[in-house]
Design a protein around this motif. Structure first.
Motif, PDB file in Angstrom:
ATOM      1  N   ALA A   1      43.894  35.906  39.768  1.00  0.00           N
ATOM      2  CA  ALA A   1      42.478  36.280  39.716  1.00  0.00           C
ATOM      3  C   ALA A   1      41.652  35.410  40.667  1.00  0.00           C
ATOM      4  CB  ALA A   1      41.953  36.137  38.286  1.00  0.00           C
ATOM      5  N   THR A   2      41.960  34.126  40.724  1.00  0.00           N
ATOM      6  CA  THR A   2      41.236  33.225  41.626  1.00  0.00           C
ATOM      7  C   THR A   2      41.487  33.608  43.075  1.00  0.00           C
ATOM      8  OG1 THR A   2      41.451  31.452  40.014  1.00  0.00           O
ATOM      9  CG2 THR A   2      40.916  30.806  42.256  1.00  0.00           C
ATOM     10  N   ASP A   3      42.739  33.931  43.407  1.00  0.00           N
ATOM     11  CA  ASP A   3      43.059  34.325  44.777  1.00  0.00           C
ATOM     12  C   ASP A   3      42.309  35.585  45.185  1.00  0.00           C
ATOM     13  OD1 ASP A   3      44.752  32.170  44.947  1.00  0.00           O
ATOM     14  OD2 ASP A   3      46.593  33.323  44.614  1.00  0.00           O
ATOM     15  N   GLN A   4      42.191  36.539  44.269  1.00  0.00           N
ATOM     16  CA  GLN A   4      41.463  37.770  44.582  1.00  0.00           C
ATOM     17  C   GLN A   4      39.999  37.462  44.880  1.00  0.00           C
ATOM     18  OE1 GLN A   4      42.221  40.201  41.150  1.00  0.00           O
ATOM     19  NE2 GLN A   4      44.166  40.955  41.938  1.00  0.00           N
ATOM     20  N   TRP A   5      39.383  36.600  44.080  1.00  0.00           N
ATOM     21  CA  TRP A   5      37.983  36.262  44.309  1.00  0.00           C
ATOM     22  C   TRP A   5      37.800  35.492  45.611  1.00  0.00           C
ATOM     23  CZ3 TRP A   5      34.086  38.640  42.469  1.00  0.00           C
ATOM     24  CH2 TRP A   5      34.145  39.216  41.214  1.00  0.00           C
ATOM     25  N   GLU A   6      38.788  34.677  45.979  1.00  0.00           N
ATOM     26  CA  GLU A   6      38.699  33.954  47.249  1.00  0.00           C
ATOM     27  C   GLU A   6      38.732  34.920  48.423  1.00  0.00           C
ATOM     28  OE1 GLU A   6      41.903  31.168  47.166  1.00  0.00           O
ATOM     29  OE2 GLU A   6      40.803  29.737  45.939  1.00  0.00           O
ATOM     30  N   ILE A   7      39.575  35.941  48.335  1.00  0.00           N
ATOM     31  CA  ILE A   7      39.662  36.939  49.407  1.00  0.00           C
ATOM     32  C   ILE A   7      38.357  37.721  49.500  1.00  0.00           C
ATOM     33  CG2 ILE A   7      40.813  39.081  50.098  1.00  0.00           C
ATOM     34  CD1 ILE A   7      43.403  37.855  48.929  1.00  0.00           C
ATOM     35  N   ILE A   8      37.818  38.135  48.357  1.00  0.00           N
ATOM     36  CA  ILE A   8      36.573  38.897  48.347  1.00  0.00           C
ATOM     37  C   ILE A   8      35.433  38.067  48.939  1.00  0.00           C
ATOM     38  CG2 ILE A   8      34.822  39.884  46.815  1.00  0.00           C
ATOM     39  CD1 ILE A   8      37.162  40.755  44.986  1.00  0.00           C
ATOM     40  N   ALA A   9      35.350  36.797  48.541  1.00  0.00           N
ATOM     41  CA  ALA A   9      34.287  35.931  49.056  1.00  0.00           C
ATOM     42  C   ALA A   9      34.439  35.719  50.562  1.00  0.00           C
ATOM     43  CB  ALA A   9      34.309  34.588  48.331  1.00  0.00           C
ATOM     44  N   GLY A  10      35.664  35.580  51.041  1.00  0.00           N
ATOM     45  CA  GLY A  10      35.894  35.411  52.474  1.00  0.00           C
ATOM     46  C   GLY A  10      35.479  36.627  53.275  1.00  0.00           C
ATOM     47  N   VAL A  11      35.839  37.809  52.770  1.00  0.00           N
ATOM     48  CA  VAL A  11      35.473  39.045  53.467  1.00  0.00           C
ATOM     49  C   VAL A  11      33.957  39.211  53.495  1.00  0.00           C
ATOM     50  CG1 VAL A  11      35.587  41.575  53.290  1.00  0.00           C
ATOM     51  CG2 VAL A  11      37.660  40.222  53.023  1.00  0.00           C
TER      52      VAL A  11
END
Length: 87
Positions: free
Chosen positions: A49-59
């Motif tokens: 879940a943390t990795d998904q949020w990191e990707i979303i925030a980066g995009v």
């Protein structure tokens, strides 16, 4: 005065419960293994879940920078086009 402090510290030290030096349990090895596996699975789900949020925030961050650059370019072009031209 020092004697009072020494007696007080000795009293506090004797009144405190003893600390256990390790983690001891009456559970069997299989129960501990099962609990460990459940904890590891929960940790993996949290990392996912943390990795998904990191990707979303980066995009979203890259998108904001792109929009800023495009807006700056459009603004500069508009300002240049609307400025009075020397004759």
């Amino acid at each position: 005065m020092k004697l009072k402090h020494t007696i007080f510290i000795l009293f506090l030290a004797s009144a405190c419960p003893k600390a256990q030096a390790g983690w001891f349990s009456n559970e069997t090895e299989k129960e501990l293994q099962k609990e460990l596996v459940q904890t590891e699975e929960q940790l993996l789900q949290q990392h996912k879940a943390t990795d998904q949020w990191e990707i979303i925030a980066g995009v979203l961050g890259v998108g904001c920078i792109l929009l800023f650059v495009i807006g700056t370019a459009i603004g500069a072009k508009t300002r240049h086009a609307s400025s009075p031209k020397p004759e």
